[in-house]
Design an enzyme around this catalytic site. Structure first.
Site, PDB file in Angstrom:
ATOM      1  N   ASP A   1       1.838  -6.246   2.556  1.00  0.00           N
ATOM      2  CA  ASP A   1       1.515  -6.420   3.970  1.00  0.00           C
ATOM      3  C   ASP A   1       0.936  -7.782   4.295  1.00  0.00           C
ATOM      4  OD1 ASP A   1       2.327  -3.881   4.720  1.00  0.00           O
ATOM      5  OD2 ASP A   1       0.481  -3.031   3.929  1.00  0.00           O
TER       6      ASP A   1
ATOM      7  N   HIS B   1      -4.842  -2.560  -3.438  1.00  0.00           N
ATOM      8  CA  HIS B   1      -3.869  -1.466  -3.367  1.00  0.00           C
ATOM      9  C   HIS B   1      -4.351  -0.337  -4.252  1.00  0.00           C
ATOM     10  CE1 HIS B   1       0.000   0.642  -3.603  1.00  0.00           C
ATOM     11  NE2 HIS B   1       0.323  -0.018  -2.510  1.00  0.00           N
TER      12      HIS B   1
HETATM   13  N1  ACO Z   1     -11.412  -6.722   0.698  1.00  0.00           N
HETATM   14  C1  ACO Z   1     -12.641  -6.690   0.130  1.00  0.00           C
HETATM   15  N2  ACO Z   1     -13.021  -5.769  -0.772  1.00  0.00           N
HETATM   16  C2  ACO Z   1     -12.146  -4.830  -1.112  1.00  0.00           C
HETATM   17  C3  ACO Z   1     -10.832  -4.796  -0.561  1.00  0.00           C
HETATM   18  C4  ACO Z   1     -10.476  -5.785   0.367  1.00  0.00           C
HETATM   19  N3  ACO Z   1      -9.266  -5.815   0.920  1.00  0.00           N
HETATM   20  N4  ACO Z   1     -10.157  -3.747  -1.082  1.00  0.00           N
HETATM   21  C5  ACO Z   1     -11.002  -3.139  -1.920  1.00  0.00           C
HETATM   22  N5  ACO Z   1     -12.196  -3.788  -1.954  1.00  0.00           N
HETATM   23  C6  ACO Z   1     -13.347  -3.450  -2.791  1.00  0.00           C
HETATM   24  C7  ACO Z   1     -14.077  -2.234  -2.261  1.00  0.00           C
HETATM   25  O1  ACO Z   1     -15.137  -2.607  -1.387  1.00  0.00           O
HETATM   26  C8  ACO Z   1     -14.568  -1.582  -3.521  1.00  0.00           C
HETATM   27  O2  ACO Z   1     -15.719  -2.259  -3.923  1.00  0.00           O
HETATM   28  P1  ACO Z   1     -16.897  -1.470  -4.718  1.00  0.00           P
HETATM   29  O3  ACO Z   1     -16.277  -0.989  -5.992  1.00  0.00           O
HETATM   30  O4  ACO Z   1     -17.946  -2.517  -4.929  1.00  0.00           O
HETATM   31  O5  ACO Z   1     -17.330  -0.352  -3.816  1.00  0.00           O
HETATM   32  C9  ACO Z   1     -13.485  -1.867  -4.553  1.00  0.00           C
HETATM   33  O6  ACO Z   1     -12.828  -3.066  -4.073  1.00  0.00           O
HETATM   34  C10 ACO Z   1     -12.445  -0.745  -4.681  1.00  0.00           C
HETATM   35  O7  ACO Z   1     -11.931  -0.432  -3.395  1.00  0.00           O
HETATM   36  P2  ACO Z   1     -11.443   1.022  -2.965  1.00  0.00           P
HETATM   37  O8  ACO Z   1     -11.413   1.094  -1.468  1.00  0.00           O
HETATM   38  O9  ACO Z   1     -12.249   2.052  -3.687  1.00  0.00           O
HETATM   39  O10 ACO Z   1      -9.980   1.038  -3.550  1.00  0.00           O
HETATM   40  P3  ACO Z   1      -8.792   1.991  -3.096  1.00  0.00           P
HETATM   41  O11 ACO Z   1      -7.810   1.986  -4.202  1.00  0.00           O
HETATM   42  O12 ACO Z   1      -9.313   3.300  -2.640  1.00  0.00           O
HETATM   43  O13 ACO Z   1      -8.241   1.251  -1.793  1.00  0.00           O
HETATM   44  C11 ACO Z   1      -6.978  -0.050  -0.296  1.00  0.00           C
HETATM   45  C12 ACO Z   1      -7.095   0.544  -1.717  1.00  0.00           C
HETATM   46  C13 ACO Z   1      -7.229   1.052   0.761  1.00  0.00           C
HETATM   47  C14 ACO Z   1      -5.584  -0.597  -0.092  1.00  0.00           C
HETATM   48  C15 ACO Z   1      -8.046  -1.170  -0.142  1.00  0.00           C
HETATM   49  O14 ACO Z   1      -7.829  -2.160  -1.123  1.00  0.00           O
HETATM   50  C16 ACO Z   1      -8.048  -1.790   1.250  1.00  0.00           C
HETATM   51  O15 ACO Z   1      -8.701  -1.267   2.158  1.00  0.00           O
HETATM   52  N6  ACO Z   1      -7.288  -2.917   1.450  1.00  0.00           N
HETATM   53  C17 ACO Z   1      -7.167  -3.529   2.746  1.00  0.00           C
HETATM   54  C18 ACO Z   1      -6.150  -2.769   3.593  1.00  0.00           C
HETATM   55  C19 ACO Z   1      -4.716  -2.987   3.154  1.00  0.00           C
HETATM   56  O16 ACO Z   1      -4.287  -4.113   2.927  1.00  0.00           O
HETATM   57  N7  ACO Z   1      -3.953  -1.894   3.071  1.00  0.00           N
HETATM   58  C20 ACO Z   1      -2.540  -1.958   2.705  1.00  0.00           C
HETATM   59  C21 ACO Z   1      -2.248  -1.245   1.416  1.00  0.00           C
HETATM   60  S1  ACO Z   1      -0.542  -1.486   0.963  1.00  0.00           S
HETATM   61  C22 ACO Z   1       0.358  -0.354   1.811  1.00  0.00           C
HETATM   62  O17 ACO Z   1      -0.123   0.636   2.270  1.00  0.00           O
HETATM   63  C23 ACO Z   1       1.843  -0.589   1.985  1.00  0.00           C
END
Ligand code: ACO
Length: 438
Positions: free
Chosen positions: A373, A315
């Site tokens: 979610d 998140h």
């Molecule tokens: N699975 C695997 N790796 C992940 C995940 C995941 N679900 N989420 C983040 N990471 C990793 C990224 O690859 C990144 O790695 P790095 O630092 O080596 O490049 C690191 O964790 C940080 O991730 P970001 O995408 O930069 O974090 P951000 O805060 O921008 O993204 C997000 C948050 C979009 C929710 C992300 O965690 C994601 O895509 N999750 C899956 C989708 C999801 O469940 N969305 C629902 C959010 S809740 C809502 O909207 C109500």
């Protein structure tokens, strides 16, 4: 140009910015909770510079007294009350009252509010015809955007935003009618007749009945499913300045009528990065299918060269267990038990996936925890909703938050039209070239 920004530590309430050799003092404002903010409202006037912050990761767009999130500790408060206490003890309309007016209602206030909302649950009969204008296979969110926006064409006596009574009336109408419109969108896609609201049922039970009752048989409201629906609504009611809420505020800042603003919020919520993630999480769990395939998916999630992510994990704000996910997990178990799916293979996959991910170094170090979610998709499916209704349910709940935030903005004496600036990197001025010379 060298820019050095230095927030002085300690007790001072000022930050200083050194820009092109000149020092500029900026006031630091302190909220009741959360990080301090550097007030840059005079920055452009004083320095001829803008700030640059795509995605608003470091920018507070407004002052608010409604919802507080501490993402590191996994805390979510509505008007100071922890989400788990509200989800456990409140009705949805009690929570709505709290978000809208700032305090939990007394018994008398609650009855008056409930009565007012309940008496506005029907929509103008002519609105029924709107639905038949949509294709049967239209996405219900497309219908929601259109029909909620169209409310402003029906309720002319509540679109003058300068009149507090009209603002109040518009708010009541939207909170009351949103479940009716959502259920109509669902019934239309299922090819079934619309079910009118029933005022002796509570908000959540009434919604379930409008979705799942058919004229040829009696409909029994299941208390476990109703409680689950209520909790889902409470958990989704507000989440401070997220994308759709900011959209509602921005639309409202121009003086647009509240029905149009909420319709804009619904459009924003529709995006897969926002309201659509529960559907993606459910799809992923179904794709994993069985517990023995989990290691393969965990491996893929960790692989830098694979775009796959564990949906329902991570998140932007929560770097700890999403407090809503804990309640959602409990609710999920209750619903699956109630509908006789306690052995649901998807739930088994979810629990095992969560267990493995929470003990895996990759997820621990990146602070990736289950978000709301992760369990809401399984729960909503068990309640009987098709996946394209998931975001619609989110929109019903979030309408309360959107309205509370919109009202707060309209009442803020510092409110001005929202107008972000930009860093322009396009062509510099050049002369028009006639087509024959290009
Ligand atoms: N699975 C695997 N790796 C992940 C995940 C995941 N679900 N989420 C983040 N990471 C990793 C990224 O690859 C990144 O790695 P790095 O630092 O080596 O490049 C690191 O964790 C940080 O991730 P970001 O995408 O930069 O974090 P951000 O805060 O921008 O993204 C997000 C948050 C979009 C929710 C992300 O965690 C994601 O895509 N999750 C899956 C989708 C999801 O469940 N969305 C629902 C959010 S809740 C809502 O909207 C109500």
């Amino acid at each position: 140009m060298s820019v050095a920004e230095d927030i002085r530590s300690g007790e001072t309430d000022e930050a200083s910015l050194t820009l092109r050799g000149a020092r500029h003092d900026l006031p630091v404002r302190r909220g009741t909770l959360g990080p301090d903010v550097i007030d840059i409202t005079s920055l452009y006037q004083d320095t001829d510079c803008f700030t640059y912050d795509p995605g608003f990761t470091s920018t507070a767009s407004c002052e608010s007294k409604i919802t507080y999130i501490d993402g590191d500790k996994g805390i979510l408060l509505y008007r100071g009350y922890p989400i788990d206490q509200l989800a456990e003890h409140c009705t949805f309309l009690e929570t709505a009252y709290l978000l809208l007016y700032g305090e939990l209602p007394t018994a008398e206030q609650y009855e008056a509010f409930k009565d007012r909302i309940t008496r506005h649950t029907m929509v103008h009969e002519q609105m029924n015809r709107f639905f038949t204008g949509f294709r049967r296979d239209a996405h219900p969110m497309a219908i929601m955007v259109g029909v909620v926006g169209a409310l402003s064409a029906f309720y002319h006596d509540s679109i003058d935003i300068r009149d507090p009574e009209q603002r109040e009336m518009a708010s009541v109408r939207m909170i009351a009618k949103m479940p009716t419109i959502a259920a109509m969108a669902y019934k239309y896609s299922a090819g079934q007749p619309f079910v009118y609201p029933k005022n002796d049922l509570d908000y959540s039970a009434n919604f379930l009945r409008m979705c799942f009752a058919v004229p040829c048989e009696e409909f029994e409201v299941d208390p476990v499913l109703t409680r689950a629906m209520r909790r889902i609504f409470i958990l989704h009611a507000d989440h401070e300045q997220n994308a759709s809420t900011s959209t509602v505020r921005l639309a409202g800042s121009s003086g647009a009528n509240p029905f149009a603003c909420i319709s804009a919020g619904i459009a924003c919520l529709w995006g897969p990065a926002h309201g659509g993630a529960n559907e993606a999480a459910l799809t992923m769990l179904q794709e994993v299918g069985t517990v023995d395939r989990i290691p393969e998916y965990i491996q893929r999630a960790k692989d830098k060269n694979d775009p796959f992510r564990l949906m329902g994990f991570g998140h932007r704000v929560y770097k700890n267990y999403d407090p809503r996910a804990k309640i959602m997990q409990k609710t999920c178990h209750e619903v699956l038990d109630a509908v006789g799916h306690h052995d649901d293979p998807i739930l088994k996959v979810a629990l095992e996936l969560e267990r493995i991910a929470l003990s895996d170094d990759y997820f621990i170090q990146k602070k990736l925890y289950p978000n709301i979610d992760f369990y809401s998709g399984i729960t909503l499916k068990a309640l009987g909703f098709p996946t394209d209704m998931f975001t619609v349910l989110f929109a019903i709940a979030r309408t309360v938050g959107w309205i509370a935030q919109w009202k707060e903005m309209i009442g803020d004496p510092l409110q001005r039209i929202g107008r972000p600036r930009q860093l322009y990197t396009g062509p510099t001025e050049r002369a028009y070239v006639p087509m024959k010379d290009r």
